[in-house]
Design a protein around this motif. Structure first.
Motif, PDB file in Angstrom:
ATOM      1  N   ASN A 259       3.616  26.842  22.074  1.00 56.03           N
ATOM      2  CA  ASN A 259       3.142  25.836  23.021  1.00 56.03           C
ATOM      3  C   ASN A 259       3.397  24.395  22.592  1.00 56.03           C
ATOM      4  O   ASN A 259       2.924  23.467  23.252  1.00 56.03           O
ATOM      5  CB  ASN A 259       1.643  26.025  23.277  1.00 56.03           C
ATOM      6  CG  ASN A 259       1.353  27.236  24.140  1.00 56.03           C
ATOM      7  OD1 ASN A 259       2.166  27.631  24.975  1.00 56.03           O
ATOM      8  ND2 ASN A 259       0.198  27.853  23.923  1.00 56.03           N
ATOM      9  N   THR A 260       4.132  24.188  21.516  1.00 60.57           N
ATOM     10  CA  THR A 260       4.466  22.823  21.098  1.00 60.57           C
ATOM     11  C   THR A 260       5.969  22.686  20.974  1.00 60.57           C
ATOM     12  O   THR A 260       6.690  23.660  20.720  1.00 60.57           O
ATOM     13  CB  THR A 260       3.832  22.467  19.744  1.00 60.57           C
ATOM     14  OG1 THR A 260       4.428  23.263  18.708  1.00 60.57           O
ATOM     15  CG2 THR A 260       2.326  22.705  19.760  1.00 60.57           C
ATOM     16  N   ALA A 261       6.425  21.448  21.141  1.00 57.61           N
ATOM     17  CA  ALA A 261       7.860  21.183  21.023  1.00 57.61           C
ATOM     18  C   ALA A 261       8.359  21.503  19.619  1.00 57.61           C
ATOM     19  O   ALA A 261       9.452  22.058  19.437  1.00 57.61           O
ATOM     20  CB  ALA A 261       8.136  19.721  21.371  1.00 57.61           C
ATOM     21  N   GLU A 262       7.552  21.160  18.614  1.00 58.49           N
ATOM     22  CA  GLU A 262       7.960  21.414  17.229  1.00 58.49           C
ATOM     23  C   GLU A 262       8.164  22.903  16.973  1.00 58.49           C
ATOM     24  O   GLU A 262       9.176  23.323  16.401  1.00 58.49           O
ATOM     25  CB  GLU A 262       6.896  20.871  16.270  1.00 58.49           C
ATOM     26  CG  GLU A 262       7.207  21.134  14.804  1.00 58.49           C
ATOM     27  CD  GLU A 262       6.063  20.732  13.889  1.00 58.49           C
ATOM     28  OE1 GLU A 262       6.264  20.753  12.662  1.00 58.49           O
ATOM     29  OE2 GLU A 262       4.966  20.405  14.402  1.00 58.49           O
ATOM     30  N   ALA A 263       7.207  23.726  17.407  1.00 64.31           N
ATOM     31  CA  ALA A 263       7.326  25.170  17.193  1.00 64.31           C
ATOM     32  C   ALA A 263       8.488  25.742  17.993  1.00 64.31           C
ATOM     33  O   ALA A 263       9.191  26.650  17.527  1.00 64.31           O
ATOM     34  CB  ALA A 263       6.025  25.862  17.572  1.00 64.31           C
ATOM     35  N   ALA A 264       8.707  25.221  19.200  1.00 63.32           N
ATOM     36  CA  ALA A 264       9.817  25.711  20.020  1.00 63.32           C
ATOM     37  C   ALA A 264      11.153  25.458  19.343  1.00 63.32           C
ATOM     38  O   ALA A 264      12.026  26.338  19.295  1.00 63.32           O
ATOM     39  CB  ALA A 264       9.783  25.044  21.396  1.00 63.32           C
ATOM     40  N   ASP A 273      15.899  35.036  21.016  1.00 71.21           N
ATOM     41  CA  ASP A 273      16.499  35.123  22.346  1.00 71.21           C
ATOM     42  C   ASP A 273      15.591  34.581  23.432  1.00 71.21           C
ATOM     43  O   ASP A 273      16.062  34.130  24.473  1.00 71.21           O
ATOM     44  CB  ASP A 273      16.848  36.579  22.658  1.00 71.21           C
ATOM     45  CG  ASP A 273      17.781  37.164  21.614  1.00 71.21           C
ATOM     46  OD1 ASP A 273      18.993  36.933  21.710  1.00 71.21           O
ATOM     47  OD2 ASP A 273      17.278  37.835  20.686  1.00 71.21           O
ATOM     48  N   GLY A 274      14.272  34.658  23.220  1.00 69.59           N
ATOM     49  CA  GLY A 274      13.330  34.199  24.223  1.00 69.59           C
ATOM     50  C   GLY A 274      12.106  33.581  23.573  1.00 69.59           C
ATOM     51  O   GLY A 274      11.735  33.947  22.445  1.00 69.59           O
ATOM     52  N   ILE A 275      11.489  32.636  24.286  1.00 68.28           N
ATOM     53  CA  ILE A 275      10.266  31.989  23.823  1.00 68.28           C
ATOM     54  C   ILE A 275       9.216  32.135  24.921  1.00 68.28           C
ATOM     55  O   ILE A 275       9.395  31.662  26.047  1.00 68.28           O
ATOM     56  CB  ILE A 275      10.496  30.494  23.503  1.00 68.28           C
ATOM     57  CG1 ILE A 275      11.496  30.353  22.348  1.00 68.28           C
ATOM     58  CG2 ILE A 275       9.182  29.811  23.172  1.00 68.28           C
ATOM     59  CD1 ILE A 275      11.849  28.915  22.022  1.00 68.28           C
ATOM     60  N   ILE A 276       8.137  32.825  24.595  1.00 70.39           N
ATOM     61  CA  ILE A 276       7.030  33.058  25.529  1.00 70.39           C
ATOM     62  C   ILE A 276       6.013  31.941  25.339  1.00 70.39           C
ATOM     63  O   ILE A 276       5.549  31.702  24.215  1.00 70.39           O
ATOM     64  CB  ILE A 276       6.410  34.439  25.283  1.00 70.39           C
ATOM     65  CG1 ILE A 276       7.474  35.532  25.434  1.00 70.39           C
ATOM     66  CG2 ILE A 276       5.244  34.687  26.224  1.00 70.39           C
ATOM     67  CD1 ILE A 276       7.022  36.919  24.985  1.00 70.39           C
ATOM     68  N   THR A 277       5.657  31.259  26.427  1.00 68.24           N
ATOM     69  CA  THR A 277       4.862  30.046  26.307  1.00 68.24           C
ATOM     70  C   THR A 277       3.934  29.846  27.494  1.00 68.24           C
ATOM     71  O   THR A 277       4.267  30.195  28.625  1.00 68.24           O
ATOM     72  CB  THR A 277       5.782  28.810  26.176  1.00 68.24           C
ATOM     73  OG1 THR A 277       4.994  27.615  26.169  1.00 68.24           O
ATOM     74  CG2 THR A 277       6.799  28.740  27.307  1.00 68.24           C
TER      75      THR A 277
END
Length: 289
Positions: A259-264, A273-277
């Motif tokens: 849920n943060t830009a840094e973690a993304a 392959d995918g980011i669940i947010t």
């Protein structure tokens, strides 16, 4: 074991050095494709989770993939809700005060349809309802979105795999057009094996971080390994990618809940392959930036 998988496993087991590699955009280096952004329970930072309003919000935010959770009522209706209790995200305590602990499995579909599933989030969503799975897939289809569907607590609902697949089939989600837009996931490996045995064409995803030594077992029945973002690394993602899944393609990794830009940016660097947010807009902007 596949030769590539054996090599990746060997590398990953050579001590902690591999786990301390700096984050680089492995996936972008490989094919130029950034991770897919998957709206967790819909646009759940902006609308009440798992409601139709959350699906609509995810669509407005440009999320092509949405994730949701399916459970079963006392009378056999499949409904979309994360918790096995109705308490947190509905007004069930006020409507049915004497029926604690308010488990989904103890209420009929008609009773659940009476509940307000939006006011807890904000007054603008007062009167939102717990959707049935049928209503939910219709709304996802309306937006031409793709669906990551979690079988939630399958141990509480014997036979839910077959029932879910039957409903998806009845609504057209198992035809050739839709199969590429559907992944069924679960924390239960046994449940995913059942799904794979019943409908081998359906892609599946295991929620968790299996040991490297066990990945070959999962590759026989699942197409994705979907771990918490706090448990992944470049080495782990590479090891997963080295295995070929039941549909003849490398296993994929979609990680949650970012849920943060840094973690993304960090997990994108691992090559996922995918980011669940809960915040698809935040992750989208982080990846594009």
């Amino acid at each position: 074991m596949h030769a590539r998988a054996a090599a990746a496993l060997t590398t990953a087991l050579l001590g902690t050095a591999a786990l301390l590699l700096p984050a680089t955009d492995v996936r972008a280096v490989e094919d130029g494709t950034p991770p897919t952004v998957i709206a967790h329970r819909g646009g759940s930072a902006h609308a009440p989770e798992n409601t139709l309003a959350a699906v609509d919000k995810a669509a407005r935010l440009g999320a092509v993939w949405v994730e949701n959770d399916v459970q079963r009522t006392k009378d056999g209706e499949l409904v979309v809700l994360h918790d096995d209790s109705l308490q947190r995200t509905t007004d069930v305590e006020q409507v049915f005060p004497g029926r604690a602990p308010w488990k989904v499995k103890d209420f009929t579909a008609a009773e659940i349809a009476r509940l307000d599933a939006g006011s807890w989030f904000g007054a603008a969503y007062a009167g939102a309802r717990v959707p049935t799975l049928e209503q939910y897939v219709h709304r996802v289809d309306l937006h031409h979105q793709k669906l990551l569907l979690e079988l939630k607590n399958p141990e509480l609902y014997p036979g839910i795999e077959r029932e879910t697949l039957k409903l998806l089939a009845n609504e057209g989600w198992l035809d050739r057009k839709h199969r590429g837009r559907l992944v069924v996931q679960s924390f239960s490996a046994a449940s995913l094996r059942t799904v794979h045995d019943l409908e081998p064409a359906v892609r599946t995803g295991f929620l968790g971080t299996p040991s490297l030594a066990d990945l070959h077992t999962y590759a026989s029945f699942t197409d994705q390994i979907n771990p918490s973002y706090t448990t992944v690394s470049t080495a782990y993602v590479s090891a997963v990618h080295a295995f070929t899944g039941p549909h003849g393609k490398p296993l994929e990794v979609s990680t949650w809940t970012v849920n943060t830009a840094e973690a993304a940016r960090r997990v994108a660097g691992y090559g996922v392959d995918g980011i669940i947010t809960d915040k698809p807009d935040v992750v989208r902007d982080a990846l594009s930036g």
